[in-house]
Design a protein around this motif. Sequence first.
Motif, PDB file in Angstrom:
ATOM      1  N   LEU A  48       1.189  -1.248  -0.052  1.00 19.71           N
ATOM      2  CA  LEU A  48      -0.141  -0.036   0.334  1.00 19.71           C
ATOM      3  C   LEU A  48       0.726   0.868  -0.082  1.00 19.71           C
ATOM      4  O   LEU A  48       0.270   2.464  -0.535  1.00 19.71           O
ATOM      5  N   CYS A  49       2.297   1.470   0.868  1.00 17.38           N
ATOM      6  CA  CYS A  49       2.873   2.326   1.412  1.00 17.38           C
ATOM      7  C   CYS A  49       3.591   2.446  -0.320  1.00 17.38           C
ATOM      8  O   CYS A  49       3.777   3.867  -0.879  1.00 17.38           O
ATOM      9  N   VAL A  50       4.066   1.456  -1.324  1.00 15.72           N
ATOM     10  CA  VAL A  50       4.845   1.903  -2.192  1.00 15.72           C
ATOM     11  C   VAL A  50       3.145   1.854  -3.718  1.00 15.72           C
ATOM     12  O   VAL A  50       3.722   3.541  -4.112  1.00 15.72           O
ATOM     13  N   LEU A  51       2.225   1.759  -3.664  1.00 11.98           N
ATOM     14  CA  LEU A  51       1.456   2.015  -4.518  1.00 11.98           C
ATOM     15  C   LEU A  51       1.159   3.458  -4.283  1.00 11.98           C
ATOM     16  O   LEU A  51       1.185   4.153  -5.180  1.00 11.98           O
ATOM     17  N   MET A  52       0.801   4.037  -3.264  1.00 10.00           N
ATOM     18  CA  MET A  52       0.543   4.988  -2.760  1.00 10.00           C
ATOM     19  C   MET A  52       2.147   6.860  -2.858  1.00 10.00           C
ATOM     20  O   MET A  52       1.849   7.416  -3.909  1.00 10.00           O
ATOM     21  N   ALA A  53       2.703   5.808  -2.969  1.00  7.63           N
ATOM     22  CA  ALA A  53       4.222   6.622  -2.964  1.00  7.63           C
ATOM     23  C   ALA A  53       4.271   6.471  -5.684  1.00  7.63           C
ATOM     24  O   ALA A  53       4.586   7.585  -5.003  1.00  7.63           O
ATOM     25  N   MET A  54       3.484   5.977  -5.036  1.00  8.59           N
ATOM     26  CA  MET A  54       3.802   5.944  -7.523  1.00  8.59           C
ATOM     27  C   MET A  54       2.816   7.094  -7.338  1.00  8.59           C
ATOM     28  O   MET A  54       2.848   7.455  -8.424  1.00  8.59           O
ATOM     29  N   THR A  55       1.511   7.266  -6.474  1.00  7.12           N
ATOM     30  CA  THR A  55       0.666   8.261  -6.791  1.00  7.12           C
ATOM     31  C   THR A  55       1.146   9.257  -7.084  1.00  7.12           C
ATOM     32  O   THR A  55       1.102  10.336  -8.017  1.00  7.12           O
ATOM     33  N   GLY A  56       2.245   9.838  -5.441  1.00  6.17           N
ATOM     34  CA  GLY A  56       2.641  11.012  -5.499  1.00  6.17           C
ATOM     35  C   GLY A  56       3.618  11.151  -6.709  1.00  6.17           C
ATOM     36  O   GLY A  56       3.947  12.233  -7.102  1.00  6.17           O
ATOM     37  N   LEU A  57       4.194  10.269  -6.812  1.00  6.08           N
ATOM     38  CA  LEU A  57       5.745  10.291  -8.189  1.00  6.08           C
ATOM     39  C   LEU A  57       5.068  10.775  -9.225  1.00  6.08           C
ATOM     40  O   LEU A  57       6.144  12.025  -9.725  1.00  6.08           O
ATOM     41  N   PHE A  58       3.758  10.185  -9.426  1.00  6.82           N
ATOM     42  CA  PHE A  58       3.566  11.066 -10.179  1.00  6.82           C
ATOM     43  C   PHE A  58       2.895  12.466 -10.632  1.00  6.82           C
ATOM     44  O   PHE A  58       1.942  12.836 -12.564  1.00  6.82           O
TER      45      PHE A  58
END
Length: 433
Positions: A107-117
């Motif tokens: 979950l943390c990795v997926l949300m980091a992806m949303t912030g990154l993009f």
Amino acid sequence: MSEEFRTVDRRPLVAVLAANLVSIAGNCLTYMGVPWFVLQSTGSAAKAGIVAFCTLLPAVLAALVTGPVIDQIGRRRVSVASDLACGAAVAAIPLLQFAGILQFWMLCVLMAMTGLFRAPGETARGVLLPTLAERAGMPLTRAAGLYDGAARCAALTASALGGVLIAVLGAGNVLWVDAVTFAVAAPLFACGVRGLPEAQPERRAEPVSPRAYRRELAEGYRFVAATPLLLGLCLMTLVTRGLDQAWSAVLLPVHAREALDGAVDLGLLNAAFGVCALLGALIYGAIGSRFRRWPVFTIAFLIGGLPRFVAAAFTDTFTPLSVIMAAEGLAFGMLNPIMATVTYETVPEELRSRVLSATTASVQLVTPLGGLTAGFLVDSAGLSSTLLAAGGAYLIATLCPVIFPAWRQMDRIGPPHAGADNSLPQGSGAKRV
């Protein structure tokens, strides 16, 4: 108007406004749905905070370094890829949960992806606004007001509907709705700016290399550092964003819990601010070009800064604070269009992606610390003392346009490319395809 845009065409501007509205609505649903999803699935407030941090930090880092990448890949491609990546990351959360394999680190990795993009996608859309306004035969001030108004409308609508959708559908199903918004925004933007030269990748005079990337990245930060007005905007916004975060994340909720009618009054106060901020953006977009920017900007920031902190510190009733927050909303609704217009007129088109990435990153650097600092001060010094201290700091920041002469350049700058100082630095050799 230039020969290139003599034929008025408002369709690209309308398409980008619609795509930005849908995309920002998706982001707002993400920020509401994911914390509830975490709380429902784990029962841990600390884990919800960790997920929020994992979302915010990559967004700041992406804004720090992606300016040249946006130009190299192309603004159209970056925006579309941003929405598709965010949609895929959000959809993966309920999908993995349904499959029974979702773990907290995933979950943390997926949300980091949303912030990154998210950050490069928003920058890629925003830097096209001057071109779209000229093509539409519309003053830049009006276009900036509409752009900010669409963003505020999206945030307000998503915030209002998000709670209802979570209650009716559940947080997991809301994330599916969220993913659909990104899937809608991507083709809207792609079709709207098709064939627009400024949305395409740069035609480069030299091959892409780490050295060229570092030089281009530095160009954006050097431009900000060498432009007193832009530097002042960044520094002032850096301070006020941190204080706004302290207000919204800690000070206002604590005041609503201790002195008002809890969550009900908190929701009403935020709604009053949001509606009036949308109204302020639309009003400024309609008539703002008739007024000098510096006085409007200065007065609006003074109205929106100190009064709410003082009202919360000295009153325990709802009405005075609601009136002040409504007035603040009107005032703050005018600020973003002014800052956007000034930035677009100051920065040459060739540097906009790099400069806007730099300014976005700079004003977000201390935002995560606002709530943390306010929480510590409330526990150690009390709510009233913290409110007055934050309000005093806000007043000092908002006096900068009155004290420093550089701010008066808001009324003297011309359209982009008007002077030699706005020329592309030698050696960049970049042109739009």
